[in-house]
Design an enzyme around this catalytic site. Structure first.
Site, mmCIF file in Angstrom:
data_model
loop_
_atom_site.group_PDB
_atom_site.id
_atom_site.type_symbol
_atom_site.label_atom_id
_atom_site.label_comp_id
_atom_site.label_asym_id
_atom_site.label_seq_id
_atom_site.Cartn_x
_atom_site.Cartn_y
_atom_site.Cartn_z
ATOM 1 N N GLU A 160 -26.618 13.241 12.352
ATOM 2 C CA GLU A 160 -26.899 13.152 10.916
ATOM 3 C C GLU A 160 -26.106 14.262 10.230
ATOM 4 O OE1 GLU A 160 -28.766 10.873 9.395
ATOM 5 O OE2 GLU A 160 -29.244 9.932 11.315
ATOM 6 N N ASP A 185 -18.834 27.069 5.630
ATOM 7 C CA ASP A 185 -17.681 27.033 4.725
ATOM 8 C C ASP A 185 -17.999 27.685 3.375
ATOM 9 O OD1 ASP A 185 -15.151 26.436 3.874
ATOM 10 O OD2 ASP A 185 -15.480 24.280 3.672
ATOM 11 N N GLY A 186 -16.980 28.284 2.781
ATOM 12 C CA GLY A 186 -17.124 28.801 1.411
ATOM 13 C C GLY A 186 -17.111 30.316 1.284
ATOM 14 N N TRP A 231 -16.831 32.326 -2.265
ATOM 15 C CA TRP A 231 -17.925 33.264 -2.581
ATOM 16 C C TRP A 231 -17.327 34.605 -3.028
ATOM 17 C CZ3 TRP A 231 -19.577 38.057 -0.985
ATOM 18 C CH2 TRP A 231 -20.915 38.393 -1.229
ATOM 19 N N SER A 289 -11.268 27.923 13.689
ATOM 20 C CA SER A 289 -10.733 26.631 14.127
ATOM 21 C C SER A 289 -9.286 26.772 14.613
ATOM 22 C CB SER A 289 -10.790 25.624 12.975
ATOM 23 O OG SER A 289 -9.761 25.885 12.055
ATOM 24 N N THR A 290 -8.830 25.742 15.326
ATOM 25 C CA THR A 290 -7.428 25.749 15.775
ATOM 26 C C THR A 290 -6.480 25.746 14.564
ATOM 27 O OG1 THR A 290 -7.696 23.352 16.074
ATOM 28 C CG2 THR A 290 -7.733 24.675 18.066
ATOM 29 N N GLU A 291 -7.004 25.342 13.400
ATOM 30 C CA GLU A 291 -6.182 25.305 12.176
ATOM 31 C C GLU A 291 -6.193 26.648 11.440
ATOM 32 O OE1 GLU A 291 -8.368 22.715 12.978
ATOM 33 O OE2 GLU A 291 -6.652 21.608 13.750
ATOM 34 N N ASN A 292 -7.177 27.521 11.768
ATOM 35 C CA ASN A 292 -7.272 28.792 11.040
ATOM 36 C C ASN A 292 -6.077 29.718 11.288
ATOM 37 O OD1 ASN A 292 -10.917 28.980 11.166
ATOM 38 N ND2 ASN A 292 -9.587 28.243 9.533
ATOM 39 N N TRP A 293 -5.253 29.404 12.316
ATOM 40 C CA TRP A 293 -4.055 30.226 12.554
ATOM 41 C C TRP A 293 -3.054 30.100 11.403
ATOM 42 C CZ3 TRP A 293 -4.783 33.654 16.173
ATOM 43 C CH2 TRP A 293 -5.585 33.345 17.267
ATOM 44 N N GLY A 305 -14.522 32.306 1.301
ATOM 45 C CA GLY A 305 -13.435 32.710 0.396
ATOM 46 C C GLY A 305 -13.817 32.505 -1.055
HETATM 47 C C1 FPP Z 1 -14.854 29.229 6.093
HETATM 48 O O1 FPP Z 1 -14.785 29.817 4.826
HETATM 49 C C2 FPP Z 1 -15.254 30.204 7.079
HETATM 50 C C3 FPP Z 1 -14.475 30.610 8.113
HETATM 51 C C4 FPP Z 1 -13.108 30.146 8.346
HETATM 52 C C5 FPP Z 1 -14.945 31.618 9.079
HETATM 53 C C6 FPP Z 1 -16.410 31.653 9.402
HETATM 54 C C7 FPP Z 1 -16.712 33.023 9.847
HETATM 55 C C8 FPP Z 1 -17.810 33.712 9.556
HETATM 56 C C9 FPP Z 1 -18.995 33.163 8.845
HETATM 57 C C10 FPP Z 1 -17.827 35.137 9.963
HETATM 58 C C11 FPP Z 1 -18.776 35.529 11.005
HETATM 59 C C12 FPP Z 1 -18.821 34.692 12.196
HETATM 60 C C13 FPP Z 1 -19.271 35.137 13.377
HETATM 61 C C14 FPP Z 1 -19.436 34.182 14.501
HETATM 62 C C15 FPP Z 1 -19.603 36.536 13.592
HETATM 63 P P1 FPP Z 1 -13.399 29.782 4.072
HETATM 64 O O2 FPP Z 1 -12.694 31.055 4.330
HETATM 65 O O3 FPP Z 1 -12.615 28.557 4.465
HETATM 66 O O4 FPP Z 1 -13.879 29.688 2.591
HETATM 67 P P2 FPP Z 1 -13.135 28.954 1.389
HETATM 68 O O5 FPP Z 1 -13.043 27.482 1.764
HETATM 69 O O6 FPP Z 1 -14.058 29.201 0.244
HETATM 70 O O7 FPP Z 1 -11.798 29.598 1.225
#
Ligand code: FPP
Length: 240
Positions: free
Chosen positions: A207, A26-27, A31, A71-75, A29
């Site tokens: 854990e 996570d993170g 970053w 995730s299923t929520e990322n849509w 966006g």
């Molecule tokens: C969460 O950060 C990250 C994701 C939803 C996607 C994870 C994907 C990758 C690390 C890309 C590469 C993966 C593979 C398997 C090649 P966020 O977008 O929710 O960040 P934020 O909470 O700071 O907005």
């Protein structure tokens, strides 16, 4: 028994290496935002961190590494962000399959990834096929994955198979993670401290390790810090 190894930082320190590590990356966006970059640049940087951590876990002797990639929520995200995430995953899987082969890593996909475009699905299936005889670490990528969806999907498979009463073992063996041991350690980056519908069944006794580090900055040093924290924990599984 968990494997113990010596760390680089302290040769006397013994690290317990979990058989299975699961990561909520996570993170990305945030970053990117901190640097005034578009979110997709955060995902690209996250992709680089992911590849390095796969190599690090493999070197440390981890048996299974599971990452939450979509995730299923990322849509719910913008169509622009969804397509950049999917095309990034497509690109990474094609580019890094030879390296995974060299490292003797096999690939499992968790979730209904058939929801992605046909070319991405084909690339994912081809990679699983190419790597299927490898005997080293298993990399599990959760794609269009949700913990609740995993359980519902498993129960429906069991109903279709004719079962009217189920035991825990039946559900466990019908989950996307069938045959994979439960993760001993779950790592979540970026300061958020929740499971967000990741591996709900499988993490009953895991854990949990939370760090403020944003995923693109998560490196071997941060991984070792997580393993040091894990190594100091006593796991009782409900006993005393
Ligand atoms: C969460 O950060 C990250 C994701 C939803 C996607 C994870 C994907 C990758 C690390 C890309 C590469 C993966 C593979 C398997 C090649 P966020 O977008 O929710 O960040 P934020 O909470 O700071 O907005």
């Amino acid at each position: 028994m968990p494997q113990k190894i010596k760390t680089d930082s302290n040769a006397n320190e013994q690290l317990k290496i979990p058989q299975h590590i699961a990561i909520i990356m996570d993170g990305n966006g945030r970053w990117a935002k901190k640097r005034g970059l578009p979110r997709k640049m955060g995902h690209s940087a996250g992709g680089e961190a992911f590849i390095k951590i796969v190599g690090d876990c493999n070197k440390l002797g981890v048996g299974y590494l599971t990452v939450f990639a979509f995730s299923t929520e990322n849509w719910k995200r913008s169509s622009d962000e969804i397509s950049s995430l999917v095309s990034l995953m497509h690109k990474y899987i094609v580019k890094h399959t030879p390296k995974l082969m060299e490292l003797n890593i096999s690939l499992r996909l968790l979730g209904d990834y058939s929801a992605f475009d046909a070319l991405t699905v084909k690339a994912l299936d081809e990679s699983v096929e190419k790597l299927k005889h490898n005997t080293g670490m298993t990399l599990c990528i959760a794609l269009n994955y949700g913990g609740r969806d995993d359980i519902v999907h498993a129960v429906n498979l069991l109903i279709k198979s004719g079962k009217t009463v189920v035991a825990e073992e039946d559900i466990a063996s019908a989950l996307y993670t069938s045959g994979i041991p439960d993760p001993e350690l779950v790592i979540r980056t970026s300061g958020e401290e929740r499971m967000s519908n990741f591996l709900l069944w499988q993490t009953a006794y895991s854990e949990l390790y939370f760090t403020d580090v944003l995923w693109p900055d998560f490196d071997r040093k941060e991984l070792i810090a997580a393993l040091e924290s894990y190594s100091g924990r006593i796991r009782r599984f409900g006993g005393v």
